[in-house]
Design a protein around this motif. Sequence first.
Motif, PDB file in Angstrom:
ATOM      1  N   GLN A  42     109.227  52.368   4.012  1.00 36.67           N
ATOM      2  CA  GLN A  42     109.157  52.063   5.444  1.00 36.67           C
ATOM      3  C   GLN A  42     108.585  53.241   6.221  1.00 36.67           C
ATOM      4  O   GLN A  42     107.768  53.063   7.125  1.00 36.67           O
ATOM      5  N   GLU A  45     104.823  53.309   5.655  1.00 35.96           N
ATOM      6  CA  GLU A  45     104.096  52.274   6.412  1.00 35.96           C
ATOM      7  C   GLU A  45     103.931  52.635   7.879  1.00 35.96           C
ATOM      8  O   GLU A  45     102.935  52.275   8.495  1.00 35.96           O
ATOM      9  N   SER A  46     104.884  53.360   8.438  1.00 28.94           N
ATOM     10  CA  SER A  46     104.779  53.710   9.855  1.00 28.94           C
ATOM     11  C   SER A  46     104.196  55.106  10.077  1.00 28.94           C
ATOM     12  O   SER A  46     103.996  55.521  11.217  1.00 28.94           O
TER      13      SER A  46
END
Length: 173
Positions: A42, A45-46
């Motif tokens: 996560q 991805e950011s």
Amino acid sequence: GMETSKGCKGTAAVALPCVVIVLVIFVYVIVGDRQLLIGLLQWAESNLFPAALVIILLFIPVAVFFLPLDLPLYLSSGFLYGFWKGLLVVWLGYNVGSWCAFAASRYLFRDWVDAYAERNRYIRAMSCAVEDRGLQLVILLQMAPIMPYSVICYFFGTSSMPFRTFVVGAAFA
């Protein structure tokens, strides 16, 4: 002169196993802890740019310490960035890792690699070819799955090949 060289080799002989053990524990904890793995994905991805730098830098221990973790780096790059951008991230990481493995073999592990090369007839044959066609040999061996790329980088690091020639050859592979 001589004392410093022996001290560096002794330090490398102690540091290398410690670094490998820490990396193995680190990978085991990440893969074994599903929540931590999901959290890292996560974050990646950011934070695409920092994640790309992390992937590129992870190729260094993969190449230097013969860690079989390149496949997850390839797959995560493709997943995060798509084919072309992922290819660029992997290409950069692969090259940076190979340069570091080349330097490690030339300056830290030369005796160990030379002993391995003496026992391997393929490496002895390649040593003769480096003198004549070094650049072509780098390109061909990097592209052919004859040996793991870490072994190839270590081989060229202990050869008479200039670093510049290795960099150019590895970039084409």
